[in-house]
Scaffold this motif. Structure first.
Motif, PDB file in Angstrom:
ATOM      1  N   LEU A 149      87.902 -22.051  29.199  1.00 19.93           N
ATOM      2  CA  LEU A 149      89.452 -22.476  30.029  1.00 19.93           C
ATOM      3  C   LEU A 149      89.829 -20.532  30.521  1.00 19.93           C
ATOM      4  O   LEU A 149      90.555 -20.507  31.826  1.00 19.93           O
ATOM      5  N   LEU A 150      90.089 -19.459  29.565  1.00 21.46           N
ATOM      6  CA  LEU A 150      90.717 -17.999  29.944  1.00 21.46           C
ATOM      7  C   LEU A 150      89.257 -17.662  30.593  1.00 21.46           C
ATOM      8  O   LEU A 150      90.152 -16.372  31.682  1.00 21.46           O
ATOM      9  N   ILE A 151      88.165 -17.014  30.101  1.00 20.11           N
ATOM     10  CA  ILE A 151      86.984 -16.563  30.872  1.00 20.11           C
ATOM     11  C   ILE A 151      87.331 -16.457  32.605  1.00 20.11           C
ATOM     12  O   ILE A 151      87.099 -16.258  33.168  1.00 20.11           O
ATOM     13  N   GLY A 152      87.458 -18.310  32.852  1.00 17.36           N
ATOM     14  CA  GLY A 152      87.374 -18.285  34.043  1.00 17.36           C
ATOM     15  C   GLY A 152      88.292 -19.032  34.353  1.00 17.36           C
ATOM     16  O   GLY A 152      88.886 -19.769  35.732  1.00 17.36           O
ATOM     17  N   PHE A 153      89.669 -18.271  34.239  1.00 17.63           N
ATOM     18  CA  PHE A 153      90.414 -18.361  34.435  1.00 17.63           C
ATOM     19  C   PHE A 153      91.217 -18.637  36.275  1.00 17.63           C
ATOM     20  O   PHE A 153      91.116 -19.020  36.773  1.00 17.63           O
ATOM     21  N   TRP A 154      90.036 -17.064  36.738  1.00 14.35           N
ATOM     22  CA  TRP A 154      90.270 -17.042  38.506  1.00 14.35           C
ATOM     23  C   TRP A 154      89.205 -17.781  38.811  1.00 14.35           C
ATOM     24  O   TRP A 154      87.743 -17.476  38.573  1.00 14.35           O
ATOM     25  N   TYR A 155      89.127 -19.104  38.547  1.00 14.50           N
ATOM     26  CA  TYR A 155      88.182 -20.067  38.846  1.00 14.50           C
ATOM     27  C   TYR A 155      86.928 -20.011  40.442  1.00 14.50           C
ATOM     28  O   TYR A 155      86.266 -20.321  40.585  1.00 14.50           O
ATOM     29  N   ASP A 156      88.150 -19.012  41.371  1.00 17.67           N
ATOM     30  CA  ASP A 156      87.828 -18.624  42.774  1.00 17.67           C
ATOM     31  C   ASP A 156      86.628 -18.238  43.056  1.00 17.67           C
ATOM     32  O   ASP A 156      86.248 -17.120  44.076  1.00 17.67           O
ATOM     33  N   ARG A 157      86.282 -17.095  41.611  1.00 14.94           N
ATOM     34  CA  ARG A 157      85.669 -16.141  41.685  1.00 14.94           C
ATOM     35  C   ARG A 157      84.538 -16.397  41.743  1.00 14.94           C
ATOM     36  O   ARG A 157      84.188 -16.540  39.936  1.00 14.94           O
ATOM     37  N   PRO A 158      83.447 -16.659  41.547  1.00 13.11           N
ATOM     38  CA  PRO A 158      82.055 -17.375  41.502  1.00 13.11           C
ATOM     39  C   PRO A 158      81.969 -16.380  40.100  1.00 13.11           C
ATOM     40  O   PRO A 158      80.870 -17.087  39.337  1.00 13.11           O
ATOM     41  N   THR A 159      81.768 -14.843  39.759  1.00 12.59           N
ATOM     42  CA  THR A 159      81.896 -14.093  38.739  1.00 12.59           C
ATOM     43  C   THR A 159      82.248 -15.377  37.215  1.00 12.59           C
ATOM     44  O   THR A 159      81.402 -14.833  36.084  1.00 12.59           O
ATOM     45  N   ALA A 160      83.371 -15.044  37.239  1.00 15.32           N
ATOM     46  CA  ALA A 160      84.110 -16.251  36.498  1.00 15.32           C
ATOM     47  C   ALA A 160      83.736 -16.508  35.568  1.00 15.32           C
ATOM     48  O   ALA A 160      83.933 -16.888  33.958  1.00 15.32           O
ATOM     49  N   VAL A 161      83.711 -17.457  37.012  1.00 15.26           N
ATOM     50  CA  VAL A 161      82.651 -19.081  36.177  1.00 15.26           C
ATOM     51  C   VAL A 161      81.695 -18.953  36.034  1.00 15.26           C
ATOM     52  O   VAL A 161      81.141 -19.221  34.863  1.00 15.26           O
ATOM     53  N   ALA A 162      81.201 -17.400  36.388  1.00 18.63           N
ATOM     54  CA  ALA A 162      79.474 -17.774  35.434  1.00 18.63           C
ATOM     55  C   ALA A 162      79.700 -17.385  34.009  1.00 18.63           C
ATOM     56  O   ALA A 162      78.755 -17.878  33.449  1.00 18.63           O
ATOM     57  N   ALA A 163      80.769 -16.250  34.181  1.00 17.52           N
ATOM     58  CA  ALA A 163      80.948 -15.634  32.813  1.00 17.52           C
ATOM     59  C   ALA A 163      81.587 -16.922  32.075  1.00 17.52           C
ATOM     60  O   ALA A 163      81.414 -17.144  30.519  1.00 17.52           O
ATOM     61  N   SER A 164      82.418 -17.785  32.122  1.00 19.44           N
ATOM     62  CA  SER A 164      83.027 -18.411  31.314  1.00 19.44           C
ATOM     63  C   SER A 164      81.336 -20.171  31.445  1.00 19.44           C
ATOM     64  O   SER A 164      81.798 -19.906  30.267  1.00 19.44           O
ATOM     65  N   MET A 165      81.346 -19.704  31.947  1.00 23.45           N
ATOM     66  CA  MET A 165      79.732 -20.808  31.462  1.00 23.45           C
ATOM     67  C   MET A 165      78.864 -20.363  30.347  1.00 23.45           C
ATOM     68  O   MET A 165      78.602 -20.677  29.444  1.00 23.45           O
ATOM     69  N   LYS A 166      78.755 -18.970  30.664  1.00 27.53           N
ATOM     70  CA  LYS A 166      77.701 -18.235  29.838  1.00 27.53           C
ATOM     71  C   LYS A 166      78.539 -18.187  28.956  1.00 27.53           C
ATOM     72  O   LYS A 166      77.346 -18.520  27.319  1.00 27.53           O
ATOM     73  N   ALA A 167      79.426 -17.811  28.393  1.00 28.75           N
ATOM     74  CA  ALA A 167      80.373 -18.062  27.278  1.00 28.75           C
ATOM     75  C   ALA A 167      80.146 -19.590  26.090  1.00 28.75           C
ATOM     76  O   ALA A 167      79.755 -18.867  25.069  1.00 28.75           O
ATOM     77  N   PHE A 168      80.200 -19.887  26.739  1.00 27.28           N
ATOM     78  CA  PHE A 168      79.959 -21.313  26.541  1.00 27.28           C
ATOM     79  C   PHE A 168      78.815 -21.700  26.306  1.00 27.28           C
ATOM     80  O   PHE A 168      78.895 -22.439  25.364  1.00 27.28           O
ATOM     81  N   ILE A 169      78.062 -21.711  27.149  1.00 22.26           N
ATOM     82  CA  ILE A 169      76.691 -21.937  26.556  1.00 22.26           C
ATOM     83  C   ILE A 169      75.954 -21.248  25.606  1.00 22.26           C
ATOM     84  O   ILE A 169      75.074 -21.736  24.639  1.00 22.26           O
ATOM     85  N   VAL A 170      75.885 -19.799  25.632  1.00 24.33           N
ATOM     86  CA  VAL A 170      75.677 -19.472  24.487  1.00 24.33           C
ATOM     87  C   VAL A 170      76.048 -19.884  23.133  1.00 24.33           C
ATOM     88  O   VAL A 170      75.383 -19.355  21.420  1.00 24.33           O
ATOM     89  N   ASN A 171      77.429 -20.309  23.076  1.00 22.93           N
ATOM     90  CA  ASN A 171      78.088 -20.482  21.658  1.00 22.93           C
ATOM     91  C   ASN A 171      77.801 -21.979  21.979  1.00 22.93           C
ATOM     92  O   ASN A 171      77.809 -22.412  20.272  1.00 22.93           O
ATOM     93  N   ARG A 172      76.881 -22.132  22.115  1.00 27.07           N
ATOM     94  CA  ARG A 172      76.812 -24.151  21.553  1.00 27.07           C
ATOM     95  C   ARG A 172      75.592 -23.616  20.991  1.00 27.07           C
ATOM     96  O   ARG A 172      75.086 -24.659  20.004  1.00 27.07           O
ATOM     97  N   VAL A 173      74.788 -22.226  21.475  1.00 28.80           N
ATOM     98  CA  VAL A 173      73.605 -22.351  21.180  1.00 28.80           C
ATOM     99  C   VAL A 173      74.314 -21.883  18.851  1.00 28.80           C
ATOM    100  O   VAL A 173      73.380 -22.722  18.136  1.00 28.80           O
ATOM    101  N   GLY A 174      74.553 -21.200  18.701  1.00 33.07           N
ATOM    102  CA  GLY A 174      74.955 -20.865  17.405  1.00 33.07           C
ATOM    103  C   GLY A 174      75.760 -22.207  16.698  1.00 33.07           C
ATOM    104  O   GLY A 174      75.538 -21.818  15.746  1.00 33.07           O
ATOM    105  N   ASP A 175      77.009 -22.954  17.703  1.00 29.55           N
ATOM    106  CA  ASP A 175      76.989 -24.049  17.536  1.00 29.55           C
ATOM    107  C   ASP A 175      76.328 -25.111  16.509  1.00 29.55           C
ATOM    108  O   ASP A 175      77.203 -26.218  15.912  1.00 29.55           O
ATOM    109  N   PHE A 176      75.272 -25.231  17.983  1.00 33.36           N
ATOM    110  CA  PHE A 176      74.203 -25.810  17.044  1.00 33.36           C
ATOM    111  C   PHE A 176      73.443 -25.885  15.577  1.00 33.36           C
ATOM    112  O   PHE A 176      73.731 -26.996  14.293  1.00 33.36           O
ATOM    113  N   GLY A 177      73.678 -24.843  15.279  1.00 38.18           N
ATOM    114  CA  GLY A 177      73.654 -24.768  13.994  1.00 38.18           C
ATOM    115  C   GLY A 177      74.750 -24.539  12.870  1.00 38.18           C
ATOM    116  O   GLY A 177      73.692 -25.088  11.772  1.00 38.18           O
ATOM    117  N   PHE A 178      75.944 -24.207  13.744  1.00 39.83           N
ATOM    118  CA  PHE A 178      76.982 -24.666  12.384  1.00 39.83           C
ATOM    119  C   PHE A 178      76.747 -25.821  12.146  1.00 39.83           C
ATOM    120  O   PHE A 178      76.922 -26.638  10.943  1.00 39.83           O
TER     121      PHE A 178
END
Length: 662
Positions: A149-178
């Motif tokens: 939510l914080l990384i994509g706070f400025w959700y009208d910017r495509p780069t911010a949306v892409a960065a927030s999605m990237k953080a969320f998805i990459v973390n899900r990879v690690g979270d699966f192992g956890f």
């Protein structure tokens, strides 16, 4: 008191999140910041009482989950390790809240921003006060959600949306192992509660588990799975790609995520489970190798970055590698000590960078700065203090914790000790170089910003859209007091936190301070061995720091033409580092593009052609067509109905003559 520390941020989130539009932005700022300051003060009181007093205990909140033999309580575990994290998380978060009042003063969505900050803090507090793995996982996932939510706070910017999605998805990879590690622990031990788990470690010694058709040592596979989760949250090598992109969020978010909270979650988790990891030496070797590789890799990339926030972000990635090397070497106190000191000087650097960006009308490229020391002297001084602490200047915070880790890497009996020591010393040299490179390019030399800021600021607007500089020109200026006060307080921590707390974290008061919160087994002599390393080992970080400073001074002050000439003479190496070892491109090729291709195929062919073709575009469409044709028979003209009756009579007679007569 512990309940107030944990739930004050949640209360702030609810006030700003639910009633922000009603009470307004200013009231939301005051409510959330006031509650965070109170939580921070209580955290320091708890830190003194627990660390230097009589120790902590477990505070039961409620019975949480009861399902067969699976029982989980919601409890707050308060020992020295928790107290340290409470101080780090709440102190930095309170200062970030205060700083954001000035930094975000023009943003129309301030209540939402402050609500997200408080939610993030609450989730982190849930993580560090957890008394079992399930509660820790709850906080773990909450931090991931809030960071999205914080990384994509400025959700009208495509780069911010892409960065927030990237953080969320990459973390899900690690979270699966956890999560998978938690499952294996419960299957083998029947518990997820820390004390009960530590009491069953001997039972797990020598146990083999079948995983992907191979027999593994149970403790090793458990620790490796848990460490995968730590790699994702703490942005370690191979799962690091989300961290630099997280710079798309507002600068206070960068300070909160990268200094003290989200990225240290993995370090905290390994430290909390230190008795488990200590029983799996193979897993500790992996921790050391990954940590050392991360420290070196991130330092190499930081050498050539030009965005002021990305340089500091790669510095964070590198310093996290140091922390994991300490943990893998058995020097758990040194790892947490560096986490503690790093929070002060890294938050100082990020918030100082925000002050620079504010002064430069939201310009972030250090190549377009220069000569700012005379314009913003207070910020310059604060950034100098942060840089000295990061590079390990004697008597600053980083000097005590960073040097201790390098000594621990040398003294360790881990199989990867030589590899780790060499890479950490090399990373210390590069850290000094890129840190002073940033400082010299930003604050010294001739101004390169001219009189017109024609770039785009981090809000996605043209430069002249902000701060009422409608004429398009500006002079760099100091930030308001509400932004400078947090810098001053953090600078104090960056200067004194090392020598004040070193005796407790890694010195003679170690046992009294930690009280068993970290593993201190009879075979773990690393703290004693650290003090007996050769003199050249002790001085190697200092020598690297001086060499890095001198090289940066030569390149960016004495002979500023050298960097361009070097880059032009080594174009392949320069592009390799500038493109971050091409990890994003490799991952795009291996994972992202194939996933998109599969998704597009299933969308076009599976969903569009098959499902829609048979369903809405098939049977349903034919029924609709028939119904539309039947409707046309209801024309309202008498001769149409007479004609239809005549046709019907003809059909009936024909049927009767040829079929019905029998």
């Amino acid at each position: 008191m512990i309940q107030a520390i944990v739930f004050f941020p949640l209360l702030g989130f609810l006030i700003a999140g639910l009633f922000g539009r009603v009470i307004g932005a200013r009231a939301s700022e005051i409510a959330t910041t006031g509650l965070m300051v109170a939580a921070a003060v209580f955290s320091w009181v708890t830190f003194v009482n627990v660390g230097y007093g009589g120790g902590g205990k477990v505070h039961m909140i409620a019975s949480w989950i009861r399902s067969g033999s699976f029982e989980v309580d919601w409890a707050l575990r308060v020992d020295t390790l928790t107290a340290v994290m409470l101080v780090v998380v709440n102190s930095v978060s309170a200062l970030v809240h205060l700083y954001s009042i000035g930094y975000m003063h023009e943003d129309p969505s301030r209540p939402r921003f402050f609500a997200y900050l408080s939610l993030f803090t609450f989730a982190m507090l849930m993580l560090v006060t957890s008394d079992n793995l399930v509660q820790m996982f709850f906080g773990w996932e909450g931090v991931g959600l809030a960071s999205y939510l914080l990384i994509g706070f400025w959700y009208d910017r495509p780069t911010a949306v892409a960065a927030s999605m990237k953080a969320f998805i990459v973390n899900r990879v690690g979270d699966f192992g956890f999560a998978f590690g938690i499952f294996v622990i419960f299957v083998l031990t029947g518990t997820v509660e820390f004390d009960a788990l530590f009491g069953k470690i001997e039972m797990l010694q020598g146990v083999q588990v079948d995983f992907i058709g191979i027999d593994w040592d149970a403790l090793t596979i458990i620790c490796l799975l848990l460490f995968i989760g730590a790699m994702g949250k703490s942005a370690q090598f191979l799962l690091h790609t989300w961290l630099p992109d997280a710079m798309e969020g507002p600068t206070p978010v960068s300070a909160l995520i990268h200094a003290a909270t989200m990225v240290t979650a993995g370090v905290f988790m390994v430290a909390r489970l230190s008795p488990l990891f200590e029983a799996a030496p193979g897993a500790l070797t992996v921790v050391v190798v990954v940590g050392a590789t991360t420290a070196f890799f991130a330092a190499t990339v930081g050498l050539v970055q030009n965005d002021i926030k990305r340089v500091i972000a790669y510095s964070t990635c590198s310093q996290l590698g140091y922390m994991f090397v300490a943990l893998g070497s058995g020097a758990y106190g040194a790892g947490i000590f560096h986490l503690f000191t790093h929070a002060f000087f890294k938050a100082l650097l990020f918030l100082g960078a925000g002050s620079v960006i504010h002064a430069m009308h939201h310009e972030q490229d250090i190549r377009k700065m220069g000569g700012l020391a005379g314009k913003i002297p207070f910020t310059t001084t604060m950034m100098a203090i942060g840089t000295l602490a990061l590079t390990g200047f004697p008597m600053t915070a980083g000097y005590f914790s960073k040097d201790a880790i390098i000594e621990a890497a040398f003294a360790s009996h881990n199989a990867a000790q030589t590899y780790a020591f060499i890479l950490l010393v090399a990373a210390a040299f590069m850290t000094s170089f890129y840190s002073w490179r940033l400082f010299f390019l930003t604050f010294t030399g001739k101004p390169r910003w001219g009189h017109a800021a024609h770039g785009h600021d981090e809000h996605g607007h043209h430069a002249h859209d902000h701060n009422d500089h409608g004429h398009g020109s500006h002079e760099p200026h100091e930030a308001p007091f509400v932004m400078l006060l947090p810098l001053l307080l953090l600078s104090i921590g960056a200067l004194v936190a090392g020598f004040v707390f070193a005796p407790a974290f890694i010195g003679e008061s170690y046992d009294h301070f930690w009280k068993g919160a970290l593993f201190t087994g009879e075979h773990n002599h690393i703290l004693h061995d650290m003090h007996g390393v050769p003199g050249w080992v002790k001085y190697s970080p200092f020598v690297m720091m001086i060499l890095g400073f001198l090289l940066a001074f030569l390149f960016y002050v004495a002979k500023p033409h050298l960097p361009r000439e070097l880059a032009e003479s080594q174009p392949i190496l320069y592009r390799f580092l500038l493109n971050k070892w091409y990890f994003d491109e490799i991952y795009d090729f291996i994972f992202v593009n194939p996933a998109k291709a599969i998704g597009r195929f299933l969308w076009k062919q599976g969903d569009g052609r098959v499902i829609d073709g048979i369903g809405p575009d098939g049977v349903a469409a034919r029924v609709s067509n028939i119904a539309a044709g039947a409707v046309k028979l209801q024309s309202g003209y008498l001769y149409h109905y007479a004609f239809a009756m005549l046709i019907g009579l003809a059909v009936f007679v024909t049927w009767y003559m040829f079929g019905g007569a029998h």
